[in-house]
Design a protein around this motif. Structure first.
Motif, PDB file in Angstrom:
ATOM      1  N   MET A   1      18.627  86.427   1.177  1.00  0.00           N
ATOM      2  CA  MET A   1      17.466  87.260   1.493  1.00  0.00           C
ATOM      3  C   MET A   1      17.772  88.319   2.560  1.00  0.00           C
ATOM      4  O   MET A   1      16.873  88.774   3.259  1.00  0.00           O
ATOM      5  CB  MET A   1      16.278  86.412   1.977  1.00  0.00           C
ATOM      6  N   ALA A   2      19.030  88.725   2.668  1.00  0.00           N
ATOM      7  CA  ALA A   2      19.399  89.718   3.676  1.00  0.00           C
ATOM      8  C   ALA A   2      19.281  91.138   3.143  1.00  0.00           C
ATOM      9  O   ALA A   2      19.019  92.061   3.916  1.00  0.00           O
ATOM     10  CB  ALA A   2      20.821  89.464   4.175  1.00  0.00           C
ATOM     11  N   HIS A   3      19.476  91.323   1.852  1.00  0.00           N
ATOM     12  CA  HIS A   3      19.458  92.658   1.261  1.00  0.00           C
ATOM     13  C   HIS A   3      18.654  92.635  -0.037  1.00  0.00           C
ATOM     14  O   HIS A   3      18.635  91.635  -0.752  1.00  0.00           O
ATOM     15  CB  HIS A   3      20.879  93.147   0.961  1.00  0.00           C
ATOM     16  N   ALA A   4      18.032  93.776  -0.328  1.00  0.00           N
ATOM     17  CA  ALA A   4      17.280  93.911  -1.574  1.00  0.00           C
ATOM     18  C   ALA A   4      17.562  95.287  -2.162  1.00  0.00           C
ATOM     19  O   ALA A   4      17.460  96.294  -1.464  1.00  0.00           O
ATOM     20  CB  ALA A   4      15.787  93.747  -1.327  1.00  0.00           C
ATOM     21  N   LYS A   5      17.952  95.311  -3.432  1.00  0.00           N
ATOM     22  CA  LYS A   5      18.097  96.568  -4.157  1.00  0.00           C
ATOM     23  C   LYS A   5      16.755  96.864  -4.818  1.00  0.00           C
ATOM     24  O   LYS A   5      16.245  96.050  -5.580  1.00  0.00           O
ATOM     25  CB  LYS A   5      19.162  96.466  -5.248  1.00  0.00           C
ATOM     26  N   VAL A   6      16.219  98.020  -4.515  1.00  0.00           N
ATOM     27  CA  VAL A   6      14.939  98.439  -5.088  1.00  0.00           C
ATOM     28  C   VAL A   6      15.243  99.538  -6.098  1.00  0.00           C
ATOM     29  O   VAL A   6      15.702 100.614  -5.731  1.00  0.00           O
ATOM     30  CB  VAL A   6      13.980  98.954  -3.993  1.00  0.00           C
ATOM     31  N   PHE A   7      15.013  99.245  -7.369  1.00  0.00           N
ATOM     32  CA  PHE A   7      15.287 100.208  -8.440  1.00  0.00           C
ATOM     33  C   PHE A   7      14.034 101.035  -8.692  1.00  0.00           C
ATOM     34  O   PHE A   7      12.938 100.492  -8.798  1.00  0.00           O
ATOM     35  CB  PHE A   7      15.711  99.478  -9.713  1.00  0.00           C
ATOM     36  N   TYR A   8      14.214 102.353  -8.775  1.00  0.00           N
ATOM     37  CA  TYR A   8      13.085 103.241  -8.973  1.00  0.00           C
ATOM     38  C   TYR A   8      13.401 104.272 -10.044  1.00  0.00           C
ATOM     39  O   TYR A   8      14.552 104.546 -10.347  1.00  0.00           O
ATOM     40  CB  TYR A   8      12.694 103.946  -7.667  1.00  0.00           C
ATOM     41  N   ALA A   9      12.343 104.823 -10.629  1.00  0.00           N
ATOM     42  CA  ALA A   9      12.464 105.894 -11.618  1.00  0.00           C
ATOM     43  C   ALA A   9      11.434 106.955 -11.257  1.00  0.00           C
ATOM     44  O   ALA A   9      10.406 106.657 -10.646  1.00  0.00           O
ATOM     45  CB  ALA A   9      12.205 105.366 -13.020  1.00  0.00           C
ATOM     46  N   ALA A  10      11.723 108.187 -11.647  1.00  0.00           N
ATOM     47  CA  ALA A  10      10.810 109.291 -11.370  1.00  0.00           C
ATOM     48  C   ALA A  10      10.950 110.329 -12.473  1.00  0.00           C
ATOM     49  O   ALA A  10      11.917 110.302 -13.238  1.00  0.00           O
ATOM     50  CB  ALA A  10      11.116 109.909 -10.009  1.00  0.00           C
ATOM     51  N   GLN A  11       9.977 111.226 -12.552  1.00  0.00           N
ATOM     52  CA  GLN A  11      10.034 112.283 -13.557  1.00  0.00           C
ATOM     53  C   GLN A  11      11.293 113.109 -13.397  1.00  0.00           C
ATOM     54  O   GLN A  11      11.965 113.427 -14.347  1.00  0.00           O
ATOM     55  CB  GLN A  11       8.806 113.194 -13.446  1.00  0.00           C
ATOM     56  N   LYS A  12      11.600 113.472 -12.176  1.00  0.00           N
ATOM     57  CA  LYS A  12      12.830 114.206 -11.899  1.00  0.00           C
ATOM     58  C   LYS A  12      13.478 113.603 -10.671  1.00  0.00           C
ATOM     59  O   LYS A  12      12.857 113.457  -9.619  1.00  0.00           O
ATOM     60  CB  LYS A  12      12.548 115.693 -11.701  1.00  0.00           C
ATOM     61  N   ASN A  13      14.718 113.202 -10.809  1.00  0.00           N
ATOM     62  CA  ASN A  13      15.451 112.609  -9.696  1.00  0.00           C
ATOM     63  C   ASN A  13      16.009 113.723  -8.838  1.00  0.00           C
ATOM     64  O   ASN A  13      16.669 114.624  -9.325  1.00  0.00           O
ATOM     65  CB  ASN A  13      16.580 111.713 -10.205  1.00  0.00           C
ATOM     66  N   SER A  14      15.726 113.679  -7.575  1.00  0.00           N
ATOM     67  CA  SER A  14      16.248 114.689  -6.670  1.00  0.00           C
ATOM     68  C   SER A  14      16.765 114.008  -5.415  1.00  0.00           C
ATOM     69  O   SER A  14      16.413 112.872  -5.110  1.00  0.00           O
ATOM     70  CB  SER A  14      15.166 115.703  -6.317  1.00  0.00           C
ATOM     71  N   LYS A  15      17.600 114.715  -4.691  1.00  0.00           N
ATOM     72  CA  LYS A  15      18.127 114.179  -3.444  1.00  0.00           C
ATOM     73  C   LYS A  15      17.009 114.000  -2.423  1.00  0.00           C
ATOM     74  O   LYS A  15      17.055 113.124  -1.585  1.00  0.00           O
ATOM     75  CB  LYS A  15      19.208 115.102  -2.912  1.00  0.00           C
ATOM     76  N   GLY A  16      15.972 114.856  -2.506  1.00  0.00           N
ATOM     77  CA  GLY A  16      14.841 114.729  -1.600  1.00  0.00           C
ATOM     78  C   GLY A  16      14.103 113.425  -1.781  1.00  0.00           C
ATOM     79  O   GLY A  16      13.627 112.831  -0.814  1.00  0.00           O
TER      80      GLY A  16
END
Length: 118
Positions: A46-61
């Protein structure tokens, strides 16, 4: 009899729900407004968690906005969830939706190029 879901699975699912709620109602950063959480993977300790996300357009911002909000999100998770250790959050862009749309487009193109069978 074995449990249907392990503790990590239950924590991951609750963490995904809480993070989605926090991103929708608490975060005011415009870079992270239109993001969908597709999953969370928590390590065994329980030290780290990968949170996977999606978006309409992936940007560095978007990635930068999520990383900037990670500390606030972690502190809010600590208040909302009853776990001893709140994991460090690592945000990872989920390419499976983009890959699926690309495969669907290729299949559609391949089927439209074949002549009609009688």
């Amino acid at each position: 009899m074995a449990k249907a879901f392990s503790r990590n699975d239950r924590v991951s699912e609750q963490m995904r729900r809480e993070l989605a709620d926090l991103l929708m109602f608490e975060i005011k950063d415009p870079r992270v407004q239109m993001v969908t959480l597709t999953g969370v993977e928590v390590t065994g300790d329980m030290a780290h968690a990968k949170v996977f996300y999606a978006a309409q357009k992936n940007s560095k911002g978007l990635q930068a906005g999520l990383e900037k909000a990670a500390g606030f999100l972690r502190s809010q998770l600590g208040k909302r969830m009853m776990i001893r250790t709140v994991p460090q959050l690592h945000f990872v862009y989920d390419e499976s939706i983009d890959r699926g749309m690309h495969m669907d487009k290729l299949i559609h193109e391949a089927l439209s190029d074949t002549p009609a069978q009688e």
